[in-house]
Design an enzyme around this catalytic site. Structure first.
Site, PDB file in Angstrom:
ATOM      1  CB  SER A 191     -20.917  11.681 -34.805  1.00  0.00           C
ATOM      2  OG  SER A 191     -21.714  12.637 -35.479  1.00  0.00           O
ATOM      3  CB  SER A 195     -21.100  13.147 -38.451  1.00  0.00           C
ATOM      4  OG  SER A 195     -19.972  13.287 -37.633  1.00  0.00           O
ATOM      5  CE  LYS A 248     -25.174  12.393 -34.777  1.00  0.00           C
ATOM      6  NZ  LYS A 248     -24.263  13.028 -35.756  1.00  0.00           N
TER       7      LYS A 248
END
Lengths: 475, 68
Positions: free
Chosen positions: A160, A184, A85
């Site tokens: 996310s 997330s 990420k």
């Protein structure tokens, strides 16, 4: 005798890749080249990648191959291709945090978790799409483009950690770091059909990681299997002097504890709250997963969710909104137009919440955790819920910038995951079925503080007798 | 639907206290929804006593950990 290595190297899990490399069955270069080729072929549709460090990945792979040829000791993750990420800082590299505001932000330091993965021999191939500043549960991104679910491109990935979930599911790489402040990691895991775990609050260092909410942020992996997650967590967990808030609890060998034996483990199902209004395919898959655990010797009991869940949910919102608004104060004062509409709107509301609400929410966190454990886990090792109560929504029906009427559906996505951040409990999501539209369904298992090993043990036992986690999308 | 009374004074308070101006219509709508948060906090507050003694979340995590 070891099974022959698959001809399609992208089908190997993280542990299978690292073990095959350690045995000399495959080179790190071959593993990385297979990953790069698959990304080149399919990420145009999925949009999981923000930056592909092709040359650096091949150089790192060559270094691992050289080390093995020289007989040097290999790390536990040596040779396994990964991407992370885009909020884990690597000194000298841009970390966009999924935003326009940080599109050119060059990180001044390297995240401790990246240093630990590097030391374990993992191959970092670049950075992944994510919700802007990790602030939405669906994976929409107005600046870098929405990430698409590899099972059906019209559907959301969950957020996310959208690129982490989609990329692991699409077999672009073996594992990815996500982050989890309200779900997330677990949401993209369930929605993309992979495994994801957040540890006990403070279990993993957050040094060099973009903050969202200091009190609830967690670092953790998305992988294909619970065994992968166990090995990954053992590498990244543990105290870090650079993050004084990180826990000093010793880190056990999670993988060694994966015996497949869960006889006598007590699993409690919270029949209300987490199952209220669940879509039928989700409820059916969840009930079937409980039968599987029971057939393996787990003792499954059912209780009504305690009244304190209302307080947990109310205080969860207060903490994350106040901390998020505070962190973004300078940008909200100077360039609020550079956020997506829904994000600046959410952050703005955080300034309205009075300080005494925030102090109240934090001061009751300990007492509420004590009550939750006493009332729910007093006689249980694990709490089980569906990770997401509804079937996977489409990107269109959760796009709140396009239509504010989508707000309720958008917020409902993280309903079952948020409480475990406030409570700080280790929680995993694993695939447990598919709905009538062919989208994945996830089972969420939470344990007592620092019981990551128990959570992973149950997840692994489940995966030994099911094959949901082995299915991969046709791209 | 009529905008709740709290919206305009809250926007003004945020501007004064945080120096942040309302960025868009969605943010203004979000303030209207704050009534729900206030109601929830009032409801749960009534069900809990604020503790006199300092309490630590980290201490609770350590105290409640899984038995070896």
């Amino acid at each position: 005798m070891n099974a022959p290595v698959s001809s399609d190297l992208t089908q190997l899990s993280m542990t299978e890749s690292a073990d095959a490399f350690a045995r000399g069955d495959v080179t790190a270069e071959a593993l990385v080249k297979a990953s790069l080729a698959r990304i080149d072929a399919h990420d145009g549709k999925v949009n999981s990648v923000i930056r592909l460090d092709r040359d650096a990945a091949l150089e790192a792979a060559a270094a691992q191959d050289k080390a093995r040829a020289a007989g040097k000791p290999l790390g536990k993750l040596a040779g396994a291709p990964m991407m992370h990420k885009d909020m884990y800082y690597r000194a000298g590299k841009v970390s966009t945090c999924g935003s326009k505001i940080r599109r050119d932000f060059v990180a001044p330091t390297t995240a401790t978790v990246l240093e630990r993965l590097d030391a374990a021999g993992a191959i970092d191939m670049g950075t992944l799409n994510m919700a802007e500043f990790a602030q939405n549960p669906t994976g929409h991104n107005a600046h870098h483009g929405d990430c698409h679910n590899p099972w059906n491109l019209a559907y959301c990935t969950g957020g996310s950690s959208s690129g982490s979930g989609a990329g692991v599911a699409a077999r672009f790489f073996t594992a990815a770091l996500g982050s989890d402040t309200g779900g997330s990691i677990r949401l993209p895991a369930t929605i993309c059909g992979v495994t994801g775990i957040k540890g006990t609050q403070t279990r993993v260092s957050r040094a060099g990681v973009m903050p969202l909410s200091f009190s609830a942020d967690n670092v953790g992996p998305l992988t294909r299997t619970a065994r992968d997650a166990a090995r990954f967590m053992a590498v990244i967990a543990g105290h870090d002097p650079k993050d004084p808030t990180s826990s000093r609890e010793p880190v056990p060998d999670y993988e060694a504890a994966l015996t497949g034996d869960i006889k006598g483990k007590r699993v409690v199902v919270l029949e209300t709250t987490f199952l209220d209004g669940a879509d039928e395919p989700v409820a059916a898959a969840f009930e079937e997963s409980m039968k599987v655990l029971a057939a393996q010797g787990a003792v499954v009991t059912r209780i009504t969710a305690p009244e304190i869940m209302r307080a947990v949910n109310a205080y969860t919102a207060v903490v994350s909104r106040v901390e998020g608004a505070t962190i973004h104060g300078n940008w909200m004062r100077g360039r609020s137009e550079d956020y997506a509409i829904h994000l600046s709107a959410r952050l703005f509301g955080g300034y309205a919440i009075p300080g005494h609400y925030y102090v109240e929410a934090l001061s009751r966190r300990g007492p509420l955790l004590r009550r939750f454990v006493a009332e729910v886990m007093g006689s249980a090792d694990l709490v089980a819920t569906p990770t997401l109560k509804t079937r996977v929504p489409t990107l269109a029906e959760t796009d709140i910038d396009a239509d504010a009427a989508n707000w309720e559906r958008f917020m409902a996505v993280s309903y079952n995951t948020r409480p475990f951040n406030y409570l700080g409990l280790p929680t995993v999501s694993i695939p447990c079925g598919f709905d009538d539209r062919g989208l994945p369904i996830g089972l969420q298992l939470a344990g007592r503080p620092y019981a990551e090993g128990t959570v992973l043990q149950a997840a692994d036992a489940y995966q030994r007798v099911t094959d949901w986690h082995l299915r991969s999308p046709a791209l | 639907m009529m905008e709740p009374d709290l919206v305009v004074p809250t926007m003004e308070a945020i501007r004064r206290w945080a120096g942040v101006s309302v960025p868009n219509a969605a943010a203004r709508q979000g303030l209207a929804d704050m009534k729900g948060m206030i109601a929830e906090i009032e409801a749960v507050r009534a069900a809990m006593v604020f503790e006199d003694e300092p309490s630590s979340f980290e201490a609770a995590l350590a105290a409640l950990k899984e038995a070896p």
